[in-house]
Design an enzyme around this catalytic site. Structure first.
Site, PDB file in Angstrom:
ATOM      1  N   TYR B 441       0.815  -1.228   0.000  1.00  0.00           N
ATOM      2  CA  TYR B 441       0.000   0.000   0.000  1.00  0.00           C
ATOM      3  C   TYR B 441       0.840   1.266   0.000  1.00  0.00           C
ATOM      4  O   TYR B 441       2.001   1.242   0.298  1.00  0.00           O
ATOM      5  CB  TYR B 441      -1.106  -0.021   1.047  1.00  0.00           C
ATOM      6  CG  TYR B 441      -0.865  -0.099   2.529  1.00  0.00           C
ATOM      7  CD1 TYR B 441       0.370   0.055   3.124  1.00  0.00           C
ATOM      8  CD2 TYR B 441      -1.972  -0.316   3.378  1.00  0.00           C
ATOM      9  CE1 TYR B 441       0.500  -0.004   4.505  1.00  0.00           C
ATOM     10  CE2 TYR B 441      -1.841  -0.381   4.758  1.00  0.00           C
ATOM     11  CZ  TYR B 441      -0.600  -0.214   5.314  1.00  0.00           C
ATOM     12  OH  TYR B 441      -0.469  -0.273   6.665  1.00  0.00           O
ATOM     13  N   GLU B 442       0.212   2.330  -0.427  1.00  0.00           N
ATOM     14  CA  GLU B 442       0.905   3.618  -0.670  1.00  0.00           C
ATOM     15  C   GLU B 442       2.033   3.443  -1.683  1.00  0.00           C
ATOM     16  O   GLU B 442       3.060   4.123  -1.609  1.00  0.00           O
ATOM     17  CB  GLU B 442       1.445   4.233   0.634  1.00  0.00           C
ATOM     18  CG  GLU B 442       0.520   4.220   1.834  1.00  0.00           C
ATOM     19  CD  GLU B 442      -0.847   4.832   1.577  1.00  0.00           C
ATOM     20  OE1 GLU B 442      -1.081   5.382   0.495  1.00  0.00           O
ATOM     21  OE2 GLU B 442      -1.705   4.740   2.469  1.00  0.00           O
TER      22      GLU B 442
END
Lengths: 596, 596
Positions: B441-442
């Protein structure tokens, strides 16, 4: 949900093109193992794995096994029992077992392909029939005649399953510490008392009876691993005449909640004066244990392979479908809103890593399977010895590398999916959780490494290593002038020479400081695995280029080999540096000074 | 259950000894951030993390968040809400926020230490307050005055939380594909319609309101990422005067079932004509997105660090307790039935790898935090610019390396436990599952790598890289004659030179073939991370030897640095070989020819 399609094309390439199994099986006396029959076995195994087992993989993960505290019973997930019945009806449990005990007597190499498919399709389910194999081996090699008579046929037919009861709460690797006791009964049997943990398939509802192979101590036994004996302890008592009796004093105390393989029952098994029979000589139980363990280690290597392959298949399919960003060199599919992510070099890096490790690992492990066949069946005694040495040498490499690569490939697959890989729905995260057990059970990678360096290299003076080096040398000589593999032969030769050199260095250092064995072992094992794989990739290209495979298949082998030599084989640089750095950087810090 | 004890000794070493934070904070105008106050903040944060959050980690994993289909409500696990109340009451939500909006205005470097503790104690819980930080940053830098007035104070006080609504089912990395629409209303607000997925903390029961920062398209916007605008869309409508109104047309559609961070609500959020306000300029939403994203990326790096540390702590404790086998050089504890496994070189290899990556990663990431403070607060403009360049350069390295190392360290911890690591009871398998999200994620590690090489090196001409090289050169010059670090200075200098050389080679190749960027990016990032860590280890030894730490602490730094240079830094050999191998081995194989 993740999909599975058995990679029959590559399996056949490895067995028949690469390993020449068709003529080899005949030479070894497997009269039934014609190309036609093996092809049919592979097809049918693929069908069973894809259609029966694979759809139960997610069910098993979601439901898990359930334990009834009141009765000690374990219920397997929905569909597992029916699938097992079909497996038994299909005669699969005895595929490679001797015809003497009702098996089909097919070569191990074929059994390896079948195992890979089962494990890829449903690892948790595969653990139920798996352990029967080790129990069978132990009884074949160490059991008395009546024990073989009574226990083997039901095991081979799959009417009963087997277990390996080794681990106790305070000892896993260090079996010398085990406490389970065996007291002689008047009738020649023994009363077994103790608690075993982490018993795979220790209790379940798939079969009527379960045959536990249990390590325990006789009353007068010496301390440590020289005082351990092996016993056969059925869940339902079995008389010497094969008569089934009342329930034995064997009870499942609980099942573990685990990171993965939820569908596999990992049991605490309590023996409370359970009736058992000595297998083999008193205090020689470790020998029987190793018979079971060696078979199990190769099998676990195949689990790593199967999961890697399934992870790769799904990541590949996703990378072809998922549209995201444009190729750095300009749109490849301008009519689509974005390019499929397989155009991106970094996605290809992950996919090719999987392809290289899976297909190389398949060649390496099936070859080990074939060498078991050679060791057991070759008419030539020297060849039997050579093959046996090679199997001993390659077993810890297959076990540790294929499972470490299983962790790695399932990692890459999740990474290819991005955030979608982390959610249960797509199924690849289950493969990653399932794969995580394989570097742990039947001896961690660290234990495999000690087996390789401490036993196979040092104690056995590298007998199997020499066979492996001979294979490398032979390939290099055969293809010295082959332009299609020239780019691989030189680096392979260089690595083989360095492998020898590193081995001598480690042996030399170990003679002065035994800690050097443990300090070098893991990196030495991984180094060995990568050079071995370089051999298999070079040989795969040589064989595929000379054969009649499709152009696409040949391109896949050739380009993956190039990738392997360019981007994976250089891992040996790091491992070589670590091996050469010696034990000082590991051993100097006081145990009390590790805290941050 | 796994334990957690905040590593305050090392945190203080990094902040005060290594980074000289005490004087630096004063120089940067953080008048309140005295040594005494920071020490008190660290102590109190440790207490809260250890006593309140850590015990809820296993609860969160077991219970997960629950979703009510009928109401769209999400209920957090037992204890999460009470812990959040305590967190708000303690003033933690505004620790590093500006005093202008009710924050405490402490340095980011202190906030980084606090974040590491929260993430180590309870990653899933930490995700609820985490995203408020990005939302706050976006509003501070891009919001209108009234938006800052209305939204910032409740966010900083923790009465509301924030989210980043970027991803949609068909686009994550490639936000240019997003479809969520924003239609102007008569009152200057917008009606937002679309479906966002993977929204962390998108719905929960911890606060009264939730402030969604949403990327969407205006009706007349250009295609692709140049037509994306940023909107603030509260769960409960909020007027320009701050009045809270009726529920907005924002509803959670479901929550994901994930491999880990079960206690963190990962939501599908449906906007159905929801009232929102434009933040910043039309079609300039990507700028606001990057403001949020850069903060979040460093924060996720800290998640990797925290989990690595907790995994290490538990593996270390287990390795000191678990008795198994004798040392290869003879019994170390002859009075015990076996030696603790920390005597074994291979167990030490795994532990020292964790220690090296954790403590080195802590230095690297806290330094990045301090550079944010310098970039915002230095009285010297040139220094602000340098610091900003360095933060830009180091952010993808911190994000990708610390999370990849998080996966690695949790792997080693499980491995140290053997089979006991795979069962839920001991808690380390949860750490491994939780860590697995952080490389995704990110922005996946592959995306970080493209950011580093494509943007920070190529587009920005390596401005931050030059700052980093200057730091390395300065250290090498300062300690050219320091016998305590001499053994590290020479290899560091050699690696820095090779880093420059490799960078030039890649830049050169990329100018002829853009695929070379993607082909080199991942290995270039990891190479960079390992050289950066070599710098931090050399500097850590130099500083610790010159300081007043205990002999044990100094020995820990010195021996771990030796280990790092001997056994981890050689990973650069593999990465350098991969970088130099170029794009051909990745790009030649046709996408249709990957199948086995």
């Amino acid at each position: 949900m993740s999909q599975y399609k058995a990679p029959l094309r590559d399996m056949r390439f490895v067995l028949f093109d690469l390993l020449g199994a068709e003529s080899e099986f005949q030479r070894l006396g497997f009269a039934d193992a014609s190309r036609e029959l093996v092809d049919a076995v592979l097809d049918e195994s693929a069908r069973f794995s894809e259609e029966v087992l694979a759809p139960l993989n997610e069910v098993g993960d979601r439901e898990g096994c359930t334990f009834d505290q009141a009765t000690g019973d374990v219920t397997t997930p929905t569909g597992f029992k029916e699938a097992y019945s079909q497996y038994v009806d299909g005669g699969w449990t005895g595929l490679v077992a001797s015809t003497e005990f009702g098996g089909q007597g097919l070569p191990q190499a074929v059994g390896f392909a079948q195992k890979e498919m089962i494990d890829a399709a449903n690892l948790a389910w595969g653990n139920f029939p798996l352990l029967s194999h080790g129990a069978t081996e132990a009884l074949v090699h160490h059991g008395e005649d009546w024990q073989r008579e009574v226990f083997l046929k039901p095991l081979v037919e799959g009417r009963w399953t087997g277990t390996m009861c080794l681990t106790e709460p305070h000892c896993g690797t260090d079996l010398g510490l085990l406490k389970t006791r065996a007291e002689p009964n008047d009738d020649g049997s023994y009363a077994i008392t103790g608690t075993k943990i982490f018993i795979t398939a220790g209790e379940h509802d798939l079969t009527e009876n379960i045959v536990h192979l249990v390590l325990a101590r006789l009353p007068d036994s010496p301390a440590g691993s020289k005082g351990i004996s092996l016993f056969v302890v059925p869940k339902l008592r079995v008389g010497r005449d094969g008569s089934m009796g009342e329930p034995n004093q064997v009870r499942c105390g609980s099942i573990e909640h685990k990171m993965g393989i939820h569908g596999s029952a990992t049991c605490v098994i309590n023996f409370d004066g359970a009736q058992g029979y000595l297998v083999g000589q008193p205090n020689k139980g470790m020998s029987g244990m190793f018979t079971m363990m060696n078979a199990a280690r190769l099998a676990v290597g195949l689990q790593g392979l199967g999961l890697s392959d399934r992870a790769y298949q799904n990541a590949l399919a996703y990378a072809r479908e998922r549209l995201q960003m444009r190729s750095l060199s300009g749109p490849k599919f301008p009519d689509k809103p974005a390019d499929p992510i397989i155009v991106h070099p970094d996605v290809r890096r992950m996919l090719l890593t999987c392809k290289a490790l899976v297909e190389g690992g398949r060649a390496m492990s099936y070859h080990a399977g074939l060498q078991i066949d050679v060791a057991h069946n070759s008419p030539d005694e020297a060849q039997r010895k050579q093959a046996d040495d090679l199997v001993g040498f390659i077993t810890p490499i297959v076990k540790a590398c294929l499972t470490e690569w299983g962790v790695e490939c399932t990692y890459h697959a999740v990474q290819c999916y991005g955030g979608h890989g982390y959610i249960a729905e797509n199924g690849v995260e289950q493969l990653a959780r399932d794969a995580r057990i394989t570097t742990l059970y039947e001896g961690t990678s660290g234990i495999q490494a000690i087996d390789l360096l401490g036993r196979k290299i040092l104690q056995l003076q590298g007998a199997g290593f020499k066979v492996m080096l001979g294979m490398v040398q032979q390939l290099c000589t055969e293809h010295a002038d082959n332009p299609e593999v020239a780019e691989f032969i030189a680096p392979l030769q260089k690595h083989a020479a360095q492998w020898q050199q590193l081995t001598m260095e480690v042996v030399d250092k170990a003679s002065r400081d035994p800690e050097e064995i443990g300090a070098a072992a893991y990196d030495y094992l991984m180094y060995s695995g990568y050079v071995a794989l370089a051999y298999w990739w070079a040989r795969s290209v040589a064989v595929s280029e000379a054969g009649s495979s499709s152009d696409g298949f040949k391109a896949g082998k050739r380009e993956t080999a190039k990738f392997y030599f360019a981007r994976i084989l250089p891992r040996t640089l790091t491992h070589a540096a670590a091996i050469r750095s010696g034990s000082a950087s590991l051993m100097t810090l006081d145990a009390e000074q590790f805290d941050a």
